[in-house]
Design a protein around this motif. Structure first.
Motif, PDB file in Angstrom:
ATOM      1  N   ASN B 617      -6.111   1.596   4.562  1.00 33.26           N
ATOM      2  CA  ASN B 617      -6.009   3.032   4.354  1.00 33.26           C
ATOM      3  C   ASN B 617      -5.570   3.372   2.934  1.00 33.26           C
ATOM      4  O   ASN B 617      -4.386   3.547   2.660  1.00 33.26           O
ATOM      5  CB  ASN B 617      -5.011   3.591   5.365  1.00 33.26           C
ATOM      6  N   LEU B 619      -6.178   6.125   1.407  1.00 32.97           N
ATOM      7  CA  LEU B 619      -5.729   7.516   1.367  1.00 32.97           C
ATOM      8  C   LEU B 619      -4.226   7.584   1.609  1.00 32.97           C
ATOM      9  O   LEU B 619      -3.496   8.256   0.885  1.00 32.97           O
ATOM     10  CB  LEU B 619      -6.440   8.338   2.451  1.00 32.97           C
ATOM     11  N   ALA B 620      -3.782   6.845   2.633  1.00 34.66           N
ATOM     12  CA  ALA B 620      -2.357   6.839   2.948  1.00 34.66           C
ATOM     13  C   ALA B 620      -1.575   6.267   1.777  1.00 34.66           C
ATOM     14  O   ALA B 620      -0.509   6.778   1.423  1.00 34.66           O
ATOM     15  CB  ALA B 620      -2.098   6.036   4.210  1.00 34.66           C
ATOM     16  N   GLN B 622      -2.213   6.470  -1.381  1.00 33.04           N
ATOM     17  CA  GLN B 622      -2.019   7.488  -2.410  1.00 33.04           C
ATOM     18  C   GLN B 622      -1.009   8.534  -1.972  1.00 33.04           C
ATOM     19  O   GLN B 622      -0.183   8.993  -2.768  1.00 33.04           O
ATOM     20  CB  GLN B 622      -3.356   8.156  -2.737  1.00 33.04           C
ATOM     21  N   THR B 623      -1.079   8.909  -0.687  1.00 29.51           N
ATOM     22  CA  THR B 623      -0.131   9.902  -0.189  1.00 29.51           C
ATOM     23  C   THR B 623       1.301   9.413  -0.385  1.00 29.51           C
ATOM     24  O   THR B 623       2.142  10.127  -0.931  1.00 29.51           O
ATOM     25  CB  THR B 623      -0.372  10.154   1.308  1.00 29.51           C
ATOM     26  N   ILE B 626       2.486   9.318  -4.066  1.00 26.54           N
ATOM     27  CA  ILE B 626       2.860  10.609  -4.639  1.00 26.54           C
ATOM     28  C   ILE B 626       4.222  11.044  -4.099  1.00 26.54           C
ATOM     29  O   ILE B 626       5.072  11.549  -4.847  1.00 26.54           O
ATOM     30  CB  ILE B 626       1.778  11.651  -4.334  1.00 26.54           C
ATOM     31  N   MET B 627       4.434  10.795  -2.805  1.00 28.21           N
ATOM     32  CA  MET B 627       5.736  11.157  -2.256  1.00 28.21           C
ATOM     33  C   MET B 627       6.829  10.372  -2.954  1.00 28.21           C
ATOM     34  O   MET B 627       7.892  10.908  -3.273  1.00 28.21           O
ATOM     35  CB  MET B 627       5.755  10.904  -0.747  1.00 28.21           C
ATOM     36  N   VAL B 629       6.766   9.320  -6.012  1.00 26.34           N
ATOM     37  CA  VAL B 629       6.978   9.865  -7.356  1.00 26.34           C
ATOM     38  C   VAL B 629       7.850  11.111  -7.288  1.00 26.34           C
ATOM     39  O   VAL B 629       8.767  11.303  -8.103  1.00 26.34           O
ATOM     40  CB  VAL B 629       5.621  10.177  -8.021  1.00 26.34           C
TER      41      VAL B 629
ATOM     42  N   ALA C 187       0.824  17.450  -7.394  1.00 28.00           N
ATOM     43  CA  ALA C 187       0.886  16.161  -6.699  1.00 28.00           C
ATOM     44  C   ALA C 187       1.173  16.371  -5.217  1.00 28.00           C
ATOM     45  O   ALA C 187       0.566  15.723  -4.355  1.00 28.00           O
ATOM     46  CB  ALA C 187       1.966  15.286  -7.323  1.00 28.00           C
ATOM     47  N   ALA C 191      -1.162  15.100  -2.241  1.00 29.81           N
ATOM     48  CA  ALA C 191      -0.659  14.218  -1.187  1.00 29.81           C
ATOM     49  C   ALA C 191      -0.966  14.808   0.183  1.00 29.81           C
ATOM     50  O   ALA C 191      -1.437  14.118   1.083  1.00 29.81           O
ATOM     51  CB  ALA C 191       0.847  14.013  -1.353  1.00 29.81           C
ATOM     52  N   LEU C 194      -4.757  14.630   0.887  1.00 29.20           N
ATOM     53  CA  LEU C 194      -5.161  13.246   1.175  1.00 29.20           C
ATOM     54  C   LEU C 194      -4.680  12.833   2.551  1.00 29.20           C
ATOM     55  O   LEU C 194      -5.388  12.155   3.297  1.00 29.20           O
ATOM     56  CB  LEU C 194      -4.581  12.301   0.120  1.00 29.20           C
ATOM     57  N   TYR C 195      -3.469  13.267   2.893  1.00 32.10           N
ATOM     58  CA  TYR C 195      -2.946  12.924   4.210  1.00 32.10           C
ATOM     59  C   TYR C 195      -3.832  13.515   5.302  1.00 32.10           C
ATOM     60  O   TYR C 195      -4.184  12.851   6.269  1.00 32.10           O
ATOM     61  CB  TYR C 195      -1.510  13.423   4.353  1.00 32.10           C
ATOM     62  N   GLN C 198      -7.071  11.798   6.371  1.00 35.20           N
ATOM     63  CA  GLN C 198      -7.072  10.610   7.222  1.00 35.20           C
ATOM     64  C   GLN C 198      -7.403  10.989   8.648  1.00 35.20           C
ATOM     65  O   GLN C 198      -6.963  12.011   9.143  1.00 35.20           O
ATOM     66  CB  GLN C 198      -5.698   9.958   7.210  1.00 35.20           C
TER      67      GLN C 198
END
Lengths: 246, 650, 398
Positions: B617, B619-620, B622-623, B626-627, B629, C187, C191, C194-195, C198
């Motif tokens: 995953n 996508l996860a 990247q999620t 970012i969190m 960061v 950002a 996020a 993108l979440y 899924q």
């Protein structure tokens, strides 16, 4: 009467440069004090520390009796305790009227909800009027602050400080860029203010300091070099060395 | 050829004497004996026929097998004699199988071509391999080894062993020995032999080793009243913890240890089939609109014996508790499976370590890409305090420049060498243009600069779409960048990524040099730290701003070419990297190349680590990144490497 | 003077001091009334149902533009995340719409069975129906309250509000300002989107929620009528939002947040807890954005994660900038103008321009025009259309 503000053993450095070096300083309630010193002596950093903008590496800053640790408070909390600060360059809200500027500074609850439901009543408008008279801007209340002259902006900022009703006023170079007449008015303003509260004036201009006629503290390389009447410190050999070069 | 003579034709001293008459060791008679199979072989019959050919002791069997495999054997329709001949149509020039002499030209219409199918060809190959293993030509031996490594079986162990003794090439010898070990693991005669072979492969990360060992550890799930002592049990399973309760119960049912459960569907069907006139006994059907009501209705039916009773939770529990669920190895010998587990464990440890190394390489290459993409942004942000939202589009412009160059220069190496400076020039010019026309007029209004450059960004992106279309354009890497540098089966890195890493290092050093050792760098650093002071010292901040902006944009163009080499060139190419670039700048800290390096390293490795934990995953990944960061900024609001004091600006 | 009398006086003085609010409300009422009278359901049928929906959606966009103006134009926080709050509001109401609508369909289809369906059967069928497309049949935990309109309506406010509160608290506490803050909000948006992309996000991945135009229990009411109802609801929300925003910025609170925009340290040294103010305005506007989204997506009919992509939030800033920030009507003008023009140009309603050698097709070139046009606005009319209006009004005064 005990000390209102007690700074003891404070040091701070930026990238190895010691801006304040083991500085100790105290001021009493209702005292007028001038702080002088050459460029880079740490005058502005000293004010930054007292008002919470800069955290020192070591030392203590205490307020009132019993002493309250200022280092753990934020800028706005320190301001609400009763320390007002005037910046070197005039900083007023140029897109708002003189009246709005003063109303915003007026001592009231500072939280968002109070501000949201606040509507100026006759008492507050009266106070603002009084302050405007005091700083000589009563004619200019409905004007935008941005339209004022440089000197008027300085006075407006002093007026805003007075509106906060602080116990201690920190004033950074209030006379810079003023005409002689304006300087005189500023001196009077500060002297009158010092009758009801403590005032610390940071200034370069010796004439201005002389007119204030108060105790003087000389800062050098982030520490107190001399303290006393203006005549006493100007005759101090160390001070002469620092100002004139060795 | 020597082996051929030794093993198969030792009796044939007539080999070198060619005579037109049929000799005892001629192949043709043997072929005739097996003619029907050879002409129409199947996988099974072919093997038998081949064995028969070898058993006959006839000469030239291997040569015949090779020709047979390559469809170069013909049979005349008239008398059924086999000949060699090319795989072609029309007139075929036939060659006598035993003498090797020409037998004249015959039309293919009078012949039957012997064409084994691919399955049969594989059988022939396997038979041939044994001989090729001892071929005097090392390339033939290597090819034979390749074949054997792909598909080995027990029968090859002996010829392989025999060939090891005389192997002269050290590389081939070690390969043969390795293969021998693997074959012993699978097909070895004694347990001791196999265990010893497995010991040899401890810590070996090759995929072939795991492929040889894993089948030994294959297990089968079984259930019994008590744990059988005669089976090689891998482990016992606790229902509810190691095995789903329903699955476990289903196993009990399959093994006839328990009655079949009444499923919801069974229950509902039973209820419906026993209903009459809208009711079941005294119960109205309309009231059966909850599970509990249906269960109760079924229970009442069960009490009358019309339907099988349900298995209560208690009964089910005790049934499960009174049986043992266990996995049993297909390999019966306990010592062998124990050795296999030991070897596999040591291999897995080595594999983990290697994967870590591979992850580090991946992270390094990702960090290089982020560094190239972000450094231009970081420079302009540091010097001018503005965020260029069109930076991503400059990256895209660089990539498209590379694509256009390849339309004119067909040599990929030359075109890349031309594209890199050209991309720099194009985006440098675009950057200078943007600075002069837009950013200069928005000095000290960073938020408006951000929005205005966003306007440029969407316009450029759409413009690219209008010009190049929405489909992806290829930017092809030169051939010498194809493939990858593999350290072993796990750790590898593609040459393109190495090239990008090298590019990033070059630009890092170049920028470091420019900033620390040149007049321009001095001025840039001065403007970064205190613009008004710098201008009073005679530095022209306008010129510095223009040059830094151009430089930052130019590097974006280079990054574009680099990214285009491994990703498809589309108008969204830059946009895909822009947020990561922002993150890199924010995390690294402004106005410092080392900061960007640290930021790129951190973002790159973080993304790879998160992907490692959750590989399916991205996508996860990247999620979460970012969190992370956002949280990171809490602790270091000014980034990893922050400027302190007055220069930081408050 | 009695307290109520004093209140009325203050109310009156609010409108007297802000005559533009009355003008705005009047125009909004006239527009809504006019559109109703020209609609297919309640009037002469001059405006198609889809156009009524476009109008209603535009009003929602105006509402979120007001939120953006409050947070950026007045308080100086360039948030690139408010469209995420808008989308979240849409998702929250969408969950109820989709769940209840599917339930209706499922109950209907199960009615023919011999046994009356049990709640479990209905739930299973709904799960398969909704989540089959992402390869699931279980109803995720976040859908626990999806059958309750009241709870999902509360979520429309709470979910964006709590997210904004949490994010804002983290960001403002660490004194992240300016472009840094903008990037962080961007950002956050990325996020979130993108979440949601899924499949296991529990919100149907990139399929999003669909069929939102069908209101459960009102299947017999034609879309023509529902569209007008939503137009009214959107107009009401916009009117109330405008009123609230105008009231918020008219008093001392407004002066404080303008002060934060112009000179944050000064406000801090006056003793105002700047972070709390920012957090307050950030959260308030997030809630407004959530409400706007909850009204928008039933009119759009479908919501998917692409709607929440960062670019949408940046476009929101563009609308407000073109309209003229720091003025509430500016935000409304910008949002209405740009979004209506965008849909006209990209919807093929504007004729293409033949140039002989090539044809300017607006579907392709509108974004280019908008992008460069926006740069020009930033350079030459930084106060936007609202600024131009202000200049005209002031000239008239003199």
């Amino acid at each position: 009467m005990g000390a209102l503000l007690e700074v003891s053993g404070v040091s701070v450095s930026f990238d190895g440069f010691k801006a304040i070096n083991n500085l100790s300083f105290s001021i009493d309630t209702g005292e007028l004090r001038a702080v002088i010193g050459p460029n880079g002596a740490g005058k502005t950093t000293f004010m930054d520390i007292v008002t919470g903008k800069t955290r020192p590496d070591s030392g203590k800053v205490e307020w009132g009796r019993p002493g309250r640790d200022l280092l753990r408070l934020s800028e706005s909390q320190i301001a609400r305790l009763g320390i007002g600060r005037k910046f070197q360059r005039p900083t007023v809200f140029v897109t708002q009227t003189v009246q709005d500027n003063l109303l915003m500074a007026l001592k009231k609850d500072r939280d968002p909800l109070s501000a949201l439901f606040y509507r100026a009543d006759a008492v507050d408008l009266g106070k603002v009027e009084e302050l405007a008279v005091e700083i000589g801007l009563q004619e200019h209340l409905p004007r935008l602050a941005g339209e004022l002259s440089h000197g008027q902006k300085q006075w407006l900022e002093i007026g805003m400080l007075l509106a906060q009703d602080p116990q201690l006023l920190l004033v950074d170079e209030p006379a810079a860029g003023m005409t002689p007449a304006e300087r005189e008015h500023t001196t009077d303003l500060l002297k009158r203010a010092a009758q009801t509260r403590a005032v610390v004036v940071v200034e370069h201009d010796m004439e201005f300091v002389r007119r204030l006629g108060c105790k003087v503290t000389v800062l050098h390389e982030g520490a107190v070099l001399a303290e006393g009447s203006l005549d006493a410190v100007t005759s101090n050999q160390d001070v002469i060395d620092v100002y004139l070069g060795r | 050829m020597r082996l051929l003579i030794l093993c198969l034709l030792s009796a044939s001293i007539f080999l070198t004497i060619r005579q037109p008459v049929a000799l005892a060791n001629d192949l043709q008679p043997v072929l005739q004996e097996n003619a029907s199979v050879i002409e129409r072989p199947s996988r099974q019959t072919a093997g038998i026929a081949i064995e028969a050919l070898f058993a006959s002791g006839a000469a030239g069997v291997t040569h015949f097998l090779a020709q047979w495999r390559d469809k170069q054997v013909w049979r005349t329709k008239e008398d059924g004699i086999f000949y060699f001949g090319p795989d072609a149509r029309g007139d075929i020039e036939l060659v006598d199988i035993d003498t090797g002499e020409s037998a004249g030209t015959v039309s293919s219409r009078d012949l039957v071509q012997v064409k084994p199918n691919s399955g049969v060809r594989a059988v022939i190959d396997a038979a041939l391999v044994r001989f090729q293993l001892s071929d005097p030509d090392p390339t033939v031996r290597a090819v034979a080894l390749d074949t054997l490594e792909r598909s080995a079986d027990a029968s090859q162990l002996i010829p392989l062993r025999a060939s090891i003794q005389e192997e002269t090439d050290p590389d081939l010898r070690s390969r043969k020995e390795r293969l021998e070990g693997l074959l012993i693991i699978s097909y070895g005669q004694s347990a001791e032999e196999r265990i010893a072979a497995m010991e040899r492969f401890k810590g070996d990360t090759g995929i072939d080793v795991r492929a040889a060992i894993n089948p030994l550890l294959a297990t089968r799930l079984e259930v019994a009243k008590s744990l059988p002592g005669d089976k090689n049990v891998a482990r016992t399973l606790v229902p509810g913890r190691d095995i789903d309760l329903d699955v476990a119960y289903a196993m009990l049912v399959d093994a006839d240890f328990a009655p079949a459960p009444v499923t919801r569907a069974d229950r509902n069907a039973a209820l419906v089939s026993h209903a009459a006139d809208g009711r079941i006994g005294a119960i109205l059907l309309e009231t059966l609109n909850t599970e509990a009501a249906r269960d109760a209705a079924y229970q009442s039916l069960a009490e009358t014996g019309k339907v099988p009773p349900t298995v209560g939770a208690e009964e089910r529990g005790s049934l499960l508790a009174n049986h043992v669920f266990y996995e049993v190895y297909a390999e019966p010998d306990r010592a062998v499976t124990a050795a296999a587990v030991g070897t596999l464990n040591s291999i897995n440890r080595a594999v983990d370590l290697n994967q870590l190394a591979d992850l580090a390489l991946d992270a390094l290459s990702l960090a290089s890409i982020y560094f190239l993409a972000a450094i231009g942004l970081a420079i302009t942000f540091g010097v001018m305090g503005v965020i260029n939202m069109a930076h991503g589009e400059f990256i895209m412009m660089g990539a498209y420049t590379g694509y256009v160059v390849q339309q004119f220069i067909s040599n990929y190496t030359v075109s890349i060498l031309v594209a890199l400076p050209l991309a720099f020039a194009v985006t440098f010019a675009a950057g200078v243009l943007l600075e002069r026309l837009v950013i200069r007029h928005l000095m000290h209004r960073p938020l408006e600069t951000l929005l205005a450059t966003f306007g440029v960004s969407i316009a450029l992106q759409q413009l690219a779409k209008n010009i190049f279309g929405t489909q992806a354009r290829p930017l092809t890497a030169p051939e010498w960048l194809d493939g990858s540098l593999a350290f072993n089966d796990i750790v590898s890195i593609s040459y393109i990524r190495i090239a990008i890493f090298v590019l990033a290092v070059i630009f890092f050093l170049l920028l470091l040099f420019i900033l620390k050792r040149t007049r321009l760098g001095l001025e840039v650093r001065a403007v970064t730290q205190n613009p008004s002071m710098a201008s009073s010292m005679g530095i022209n901040p306008d010129r510095i701003n223009m040059l830094t902006f151009g430089l930052g944009s130019g590097i974006a163009g280079i990054a574009g070419v680099a990214i285009g080499l491994f990703a498809q060139v589309t108008s969204e190419l830059g946009a895909n990297y822009i947020v990561q670039s922002f993150m890199t700048v924010v995390v690294g800290g402004v106005g410092n190349i080392w900061g960007t390096l640290a930021g790129a390293g951190m973002i790159g490795s973080l993304q790879k680590i998160i992907e490692w934990f959750n590989p399916s995953n991205t996508l996860a990944a990247q999620t979460y990144m970012i969190m992370f960061v956002i949280i990171f900024i809490q602790f270091r609001p000014k980034g990893i490497i922050a400027l302190k004091g007055r220069a930081a600006g408050d | 003077m009695s307290e109520t009398a004093l209140n009325t006086l203050q109310q009156r003085s609010f409108f007297l001091r802000n005559p533009s609010v009355l003008v705005f409300l009047a125009i909004l009422s006239l527009l809504t009334l006019g559109a109703t009278l020209m609609s297919e359901a309640f009037g002469i049928g001059l405006l198609s149902t889809s156009f009524i929906k476009t109008l209603g959606k535009t009003l929602c966009l105006c509402l979120i533009a007001i939120a953006m103006d409050l947070v950026w134009g007045y308080c100086g926080i360039l948030s690139l995340g408010h469209f995420a709050f808008f989308g979240l509001g849409g998702y929250m109401i969408g969950m109820w719409l989709m769940y209840e609508r599917t339930k209706d369909i499922v109950v209907e289809s199960l009615a023919g069975q011999a046994l009356p369906p049990t709640p479990e059967e209905i739930r299973d069928a709904i799960g398969t129906q909704i989540f089959g497309v992402v390869g699931g049949s279980e109803i995720p935990a976040i859908w626990y309250f999806a059958d309750s309109l009241a709870v999902q309506l509360a979520f429309v406010v709470l979910v964006p509000g709590v997210l904004a509160l949490g994010f804002g608290w983290l960001a403002f506490r660490s004194r992240v300002t300016g472009v840094y803050l903008s990037i962080l909000t961007q950002a956050m948006t990325l996020a979130l989107s993108l979440y949601l992309f899924q499949n296991d996000s529990g919100l149907r991945g990139n399929n999003g929620l669909s069929g939102l135009q069908n209101i459960p229990g009102l299947t017999l009411v034609p879309q023509a009528v529902i569209s007008v109802w939503f137009l009214w609801a959107s107009a009401l929300a916009l009117g109330l939002g405008y009123l609230l925003a105008a009231w918020v910025v008219s008093g001392k609170f407004g002066n404080v947040i303008r002060g934060i925009r112009d000179d944050e340290p000064r406000v801090r040294f006056l003793g105002y807890p700047v972070e709390t103010y920012k957090l307050f305005i950030f959260t308030l506007t997030a809630v407004i954005a959530g409400i706007a989204g909850a009204l928008y997506y039933p009119q759009a009919g479908i919501i998917n994660p692409a709607e929440l992509a960062p670019i949408a939030s940046i476009f929101l800033a563009v609308w407000v900038a073109i309209g003229g920030r720091g003025r509430l009507y500016g935000a409304v003008i910008g949002a209405a103008l740009v979004s209506l023009l965008s849909s006209a140009f990209t919807g093929g309603q504007v004729p293409d321009i033949p140039l002989g050698f090539a044809t300017i097709q607006w579907v392709d070139w509108w974004t280019v025009l908008l992008g460069f046009g926006f740069v020009l606005v930033t350079l030459f009319a930084p106060q936007g259309i609202g600024g131009l209006v202000d200049q005209l009004v002031r000239k008239g005064d003199r």
